[in-house]
Design a protein around this motif. Sequence first.
Motif, mmCIF file in Angstrom:
data_model
loop_
_atom_site.group_PDB
_atom_site.id
_atom_site.type_symbol
_atom_site.label_atom_id
_atom_site.label_comp_id
_atom_site.label_asym_id
_atom_site.label_seq_id
_atom_site.Cartn_x
_atom_site.Cartn_y
_atom_site.Cartn_z
ATOM 1 N N GLY A 1 -9.172 11.392 1.477
ATOM 2 C CA GLY A 1 -7.273 10.432 1.205
ATOM 3 C C GLY A 1 -7.138 10.475 2.208
ATOM 4 N N PHE A 2 -7.160 11.287 3.637
ATOM 5 C CA PHE A 2 -6.464 10.579 4.626
ATOM 6 C C PHE A 2 -7.209 9.740 5.446
ATOM 7 C CE2 PHE A 2 -4.999 15.416 4.241
ATOM 8 C CZ PHE A 2 -3.303 15.153 4.710
ATOM 9 N N SER A 3 -8.480 9.135 4.895
ATOM 10 C CA SER A 3 -8.397 7.842 5.909
ATOM 11 C C SER A 3 -8.857 7.345 5.754
ATOM 12 C CB SER A 3 -10.681 7.942 6.028
ATOM 13 O OG SER A 3 -10.353 7.692 4.276
ATOM 14 N N ARG A 4 -8.011 7.055 4.239
ATOM 15 C CA ARG A 4 -7.464 5.884 3.332
ATOM 16 C C ARG A 4 -6.031 5.416 3.832
ATOM 17 N NH1 ARG A 4 -8.004 4.992 -2.527
ATOM 18 N NH2 ARG A 4 -7.327 2.859 -2.200
ATOM 19 N N ALA A 5 -5.331 6.575 4.210
ATOM 20 C CA ALA A 5 -3.553 6.459 3.945
ATOM 21 C C ALA A 5 -3.436 6.664 5.805
ATOM 22 C CB ALA A 5 -2.978 7.796 3.989
ATOM 23 N N LYS A 6 -4.453 6.889 6.134
ATOM 24 C CA LYS A 6 -4.279 6.748 7.654
ATOM 25 C C LYS A 6 -3.349 5.743 8.912
ATOM 26 C CE LYS A 6 -6.962 6.447 12.687
ATOM 27 N NZ LYS A 6 -6.208 7.824 13.004
ATOM 28 N N ASP A 7 -2.861 3.987 7.980
ATOM 29 C CA ASP A 7 -2.249 3.777 8.776
ATOM 30 C C ASP A 7 -1.264 3.671 8.474
ATOM 31 O OD1 ASP A 7 -2.812 2.793 5.649
ATOM 32 O OD2 ASP A 7 -3.156 0.623 6.530
ATOM 33 N N LYS B 1 0.493 -1.087 -0.314
ATOM 34 C CA LYS B 1 -0.097 0.255 -0.193
ATOM 35 C C LYS B 1 0.437 1.624 -0.113
ATOM 36 C CE LYS B 1 -4.242 1.652 2.275
ATOM 37 N NZ LYS B 1 -4.692 1.753 4.005
ATOM 38 N N VAL B 2 0.598 2.525 -0.827
ATOM 39 C CA VAL B 2 1.505 3.493 -1.004
ATOM 40 C C VAL B 2 0.547 4.976 -0.896
ATOM 41 C CG1 VAL B 2 2.922 4.768 -2.259
ATOM 42 C CG2 VAL B 2 3.368 2.261 -2.356
ATOM 43 N N ALA B 3 0.796 5.748 -0.613
ATOM 44 C CA ALA B 3 0.195 7.143 -0.181
ATOM 45 C C ALA B 3 0.895 8.249 -1.018
ATOM 46 C CB ALA B 3 -0.048 7.181 1.277
ATOM 47 N N PHE B 4 -0.014 8.750 -1.545
ATOM 48 C CA PHE B 4 1.408 9.624 -2.407
ATOM 49 C C PHE B 4 1.317 11.036 -2.462
ATOM 50 C CE2 PHE B 4 1.290 6.682 -5.353
ATOM 51 C CZ PHE B 4 3.014 6.047 -5.420
ATOM 52 N N VAL B 5 1.757 11.689 -0.671
ATOM 53 C CA VAL B 5 1.325 12.890 -0.798
ATOM 54 C C VAL B 5 1.419 14.570 -1.406
ATOM 55 C CG1 VAL B 5 0.794 14.675 1.644
ATOM 56 C CG2 VAL B 5 0.287 12.082 1.693
ATOM 57 N N TYR B 6 1.047 14.938 -1.600
ATOM 58 C CA TYR B 6 1.543 16.025 -2.722
ATOM 59 C C TYR B 6 1.418 17.875 -1.981
ATOM 60 C CZ TYR B 6 1.558 13.662 -6.789
ATOM 61 O OH TYR B 6 2.022 12.601 -7.277
ATOM 62 N N LEU B 7 2.936 18.058 -0.929
ATOM 63 C CA LEU B 7 2.295 19.340 0.035
ATOM 64 C C LEU B 7 3.267 20.112 -0.210
ATOM 65 C CD1 LEU B 7 5.101 18.902 2.086
ATOM 66 C CD2 LEU B 7 3.865 16.965 2.578
ATOM 67 N N ASN B 8 3.074 21.829 0.182
ATOM 68 C CA ASN B 8 3.848 22.568 0.429
ATOM 69 C C ASN B 8 3.631 23.177 1.740
ATOM 70 O OD1 ASN B 8 4.224 26.199 0.889
ATOM 71 N ND2 ASN B 8 4.717 25.447 -1.534
ATOM 72 N N VAL C 1 -4.137 13.790 -2.318
ATOM 73 C CA VAL C 1 -3.052 12.734 -1.601
ATOM 74 C C VAL C 1 -3.919 11.498 -1.939
ATOM 75 C CG1 VAL C 1 -3.022 10.976 0.722
ATOM 76 C CG2 VAL C 1 -3.162 13.919 0.657
ATOM 77 N N ASP C 2 -3.038 10.362 -2.793
ATOM 78 C CA ASP C 2 -3.160 9.587 -3.433
ATOM 79 C C ASP C 2 -2.936 7.979 -2.955
ATOM 80 O OD1 ASP C 2 -3.967 11.388 -5.651
ATOM 81 O OD2 ASP C 2 -2.453 11.716 -6.905
ATOM 82 N N VAL C 3 -3.958 6.912 -2.858
ATOM 83 C CA VAL C 3 -3.359 6.014 -2.046
ATOM 84 C C VAL C 3 -3.694 5.298 -3.236
ATOM 85 C CG1 VAL C 3 -3.978 4.446 0.153
ATOM 86 C CG2 VAL C 3 -4.359 7.438 0.008
ATOM 87 N N GLY C 4 -2.797 3.517 -2.828
ATOM 88 C CA GLY C 4 -2.676 2.439 -4.248
ATOM 89 C C GLY C 4 -2.708 1.204 -3.702
ATOM 90 N N GLU C 5 -1.891 0.229 -4.095
ATOM 91 C CA GLU C 5 -1.439 -0.850 -3.638
ATOM 92 C C GLU C 5 -0.570 -1.317 -5.443
ATOM 93 O OE1 GLU C 5 -3.798 -4.271 -2.801
ATOM 94 O OE2 GLU C 5 -4.433 -3.584 -0.828
ATOM 95 N N LEU C 6 0.617 -1.003 -5.198
ATOM 96 C CA LEU C 6 1.533 -0.789 -6.224
ATOM 97 C C LEU C 6 2.986 -2.144 -5.748
ATOM 98 C CD1 LEU C 6 2.531 2.322 -7.074
ATOM 99 C CD2 LEU C 6 0.595 0.988 -7.861
ATOM 100 N N SER C 7 3.233 -2.619 -6.477
ATOM 101 C CA SER C 7 4.590 -3.272 -6.773
ATOM 102 C C SER C 7 4.972 -2.734 -6.305
ATOM 103 C CB SER C 7 4.254 -4.898 -7.942
ATOM 104 O OG SER C 7 4.355 -3.827 -8.562
ATOM 105 N N GLN C 8 7.070 -3.226 -6.475
ATOM 106 C CA GLN C 8 7.732 -2.646 -6.326
ATOM 107 C C GLN C 8 7.970 -1.959 -7.701
ATOM 108 O OE1 GLN C 8 11.440 -4.525 -4.851
ATOM 109 N NE2 GLN C 8 12.645 -2.557 -4.413
ATOM 110 N N SER C 9 7.830 -2.249 -8.562
ATOM 111 C CA SER C 9 8.471 -2.084 -9.997
ATOM 112 C C SER C 9 7.414 -0.860 -10.154
ATOM 113 C CB SER C 9 8.164 -2.999 -10.657
ATOM 114 O OG SER C 9 7.146 -3.303 -10.956
#
Length: 378
Positions: free
Chosen positions: A190-196, A121-128, A136-144
């Motif tokens: 997206g924060f609720s899905r990325a909480k863990d 599981k991965v969370a991508f957080v774009y911030l300033n 906030v983007d959350v998804g399931e990805l392999s290493q590649s």
Amino acid sequence: MTASASSFDAKLLASSAADAIASLSQAGAKAPELVEAWVKAGNAAAVAEAADRAEGAARKAARRGLNVLKARGVAVPEPARVSAVSGDKAPEQTEAFLLAPDSVGNVLLAIATRSLTSRGKVAFVYLNDELGIHRVDVGELSQSQLKDALAKALPGARYKAVSVPVDWARRRIADARGRHAQSNVPEPLGFSRAKDLLEPVPAEPVTHPFDGEGLELSLEDAADMVKASAQLHNVAELAGWFPEKSAVDELFSFIGKNLSEKGHDPAQEPPAEALRDAMSEEIASATDRYFTPERRARLLVSLKDAALSALAREGEATALQIAALTKVVSEAGLITNPPHEVPFLRGYFEKAVSLLAMQNQGRIRIPVPARAPEAAAT
């Protein structure tokens, strides 16, 4: 070196790479001094292990010590890497990555949990840091797939995301989230899905990872190195850094006023020498106006972010130049050490002018206002 070999027993001084961390733990508060004693004794194996696995002041001392040993011509061994071979399921691990910021401090932090044999599981957080969280983007990805996603986050860039400590990434995201509470601006979804992935958050501020690299300079040495800092605009992580458009427009307005006050006819193209002089004067003034204390504080964080990427991609020489720049910028002020005396800062506007000239076949339109009638008569 400030430490004396007599301060430690022979066993500690002769620590192997395998025993280095335990020896530092035994030394306690004197761990940095033990590292310095290793350097003095030429114990490169222990110093290299401390530089790779120690923490805090001991790691910083070891990073400095490696440079000393290399300068002496001492062979420094690579830290041992241990890989476990087992039929058991690979343990899950958490990692964090940083993509170097743009000129206004927008960064991407990614936090992922994964194993070597399964998707994670991965969370991508774009911030300033000043404005808060953009997305906030959350998804399931392999290493590649994670590697590809990080590469596509900034298409065409000449640099890649770098690994950073998870605790530091979590704390920085949490601090940026705090901006929303201060400004009453809603958070993106997206924060609720990325909480863990984003918790637990360290209770105390976490030191920037670049500060732990041991690339430290005295102010005198840093000031001397910064004389050539304009060339840092050629570094991939910094090449896209420009002043805001409004600041560039204001610069050209002041150049026009400068030429007008010196008697140049707005209907005629000013002489090249007069234009160069006016541009040089106004770029210096624009640099001082633009780099306020608040903007310089934000710049320091962005420079450290970029330095982590440059360190991984180009090595310590470039990172040391950026470290020198951060040292000088932190000491800059409008009375002493004004921003326009730092070539890298002045280079923001010089680079913007050069880009506009290139886009317009070498010509730049300067709005020269007509002089008031009484000034013209005088």
